[in-house]
Design a protein around this motif. Structure first.
Motif, mmCIF file in Angstrom:
data_model
loop_
_atom_site.group_PDB
_atom_site.id
_atom_site.type_symbol
_atom_site.label_atom_id
_atom_site.label_comp_id
_atom_site.label_asym_id
_atom_site.label_seq_id
_atom_site.Cartn_x
_atom_site.Cartn_y
_atom_site.Cartn_z
ATOM 1 N N THR A 5 0.891 -1.328 0.154
ATOM 2 C CA THR A 5 -0.053 -0.061 0.101
ATOM 3 C C THR A 5 0.795 1.120 -0.280
ATOM 4 O OG1 THR A 5 -1.733 -1.037 0.978
ATOM 5 C CG2 THR A 5 -1.776 1.281 1.282
ATOM 6 N N LEU A 9 1.016 4.127 -2.996
ATOM 7 C CA LEU A 9 0.672 5.502 -2.916
ATOM 8 C C LEU A 9 1.969 6.348 -2.969
ATOM 9 C CD1 LEU A 9 -0.923 5.265 0.570
ATOM 10 C CD2 LEU A 9 -2.191 5.807 -1.699
ATOM 11 N N MET A 12 2.197 6.932 -6.789
ATOM 12 C CA MET A 12 0.946 7.975 -7.007
ATOM 13 C C MET A 12 1.451 9.314 -6.886
ATOM 14 S SD MET A 12 -2.476 5.933 -6.152
ATOM 15 C CE MET A 12 -3.426 7.368 -6.585
ATOM 16 N N GLU A 61 -5.156 8.132 -1.380
ATOM 17 C CA GLU A 61 -5.431 7.883 -2.619
ATOM 18 C C GLU A 61 -6.598 8.707 -3.057
ATOM 19 O OE1 GLU A 61 -6.614 3.843 -4.860
ATOM 20 O OE2 GLU A 61 -6.390 3.766 -2.650
ATOM 21 N N ARG A 65 -6.156 11.121 -6.237
ATOM 22 C CA ARG A 65 -7.005 10.946 -7.441
ATOM 23 C C ARG A 65 -7.659 12.242 -7.893
ATOM 24 N NH1 ARG A 65 -6.996 5.958 -9.371
ATOM 25 N NH2 ARG A 65 -6.359 4.426 -7.886
#
Length: 206
Positions: A5, A9, A12, A61, A65
């Motif tokens: 995880t 992240l 991202m 997240e 996004r």
């Protein structure tokens, strides 16, 4: 070692130009299992409070996004909209006709003309008269030539015929052949086809 995880992240965040900060605490309490985001200069962006990190993995997240969506919206908003094409004006309706032309055919419904030539007047106006003549085997008697006080233009539309004008030799006329017979010229139709109709168009001038 970072878990899956955290690694996802972090990737991202890097793609957005940010740096993921994960809690270093190993035991529950404080900012255990929490995350935050810093910009390239190290300034807090999201999930960073006075007591430590405050955002869960899901919140990080969602933020990342959402940042992507906001960036796309700003980019799209900065693009100049293409001018709308002007709608073409609807074509004007055609005017309704005021009258209906009466069309006729000179070769339709021909009279039999077996006993004598058949004459049909097509048009008459001052100084001009147009008629259709249908022959079938008729000829002008040698002792009674035709003679008229006006010019006459004739054309053979169908069939065949012989014609002689005074002081000239006989000419043979086929469809499309035409000639002018001058005023005061004696003339004879020497023969017309017997096996089919011969159709003349005669224009009398004067």
């Amino acid at each position: 070692m970072p878990n899956d995880t955290t690694a996802s992240l972090r990737e991202m965040a890097a793609n957005r130009g940010l740096k993921l900060v994960a809690s270093r605490r190993r035991k529950p309490g404080g900012d255990y299992g929490r995350y935050g985001l810093h910009d390239a200069d190290g300034a807090a962006v999201f999930g960073v409070g006075k007591a430590g990190l405050t955002a869960s993995a899901a919140e990080i997240e969602d933020y990342l996004r959402g940042a992507t969506s906001n960036a796309w919206s700003k980019s799209a908003g900065s693009a100049k909209a293409l001018p709308k094409a002007k709608a073409k004006p609807a074509p004007k309706p055609k005017p309704k006709p005021r009258f209906k032309p009466q069309v006729a055919n000179l070769l339709n419904k021909l009279p039999a003309a077996k006993r004598a030539e058949a004459f049909t007047e097509i048009l008459e106006r001052p100084g001009i008269r147009i008629e259709r003549i249908v022959s079938r085997g008729q000829a002008t008697p040698a002792d009674t030539p035709m003679l008229q006080n006006w010019d006459e233009w004739v054309v053979v539309l169908e069939g065949a015929a012989g014609l002689r004008i005074e002081d000239s030799a006989e000419v043979v006329l086929a469809p499309g052949d035409h000639l002018l017979i001058a005023k005061g010229q004696r003339h004879w139709v020497t023969w017309t086809a017997k096996d089919r109709a011969t159709v003349w168009l005669a224009v009398h001038l004067g």
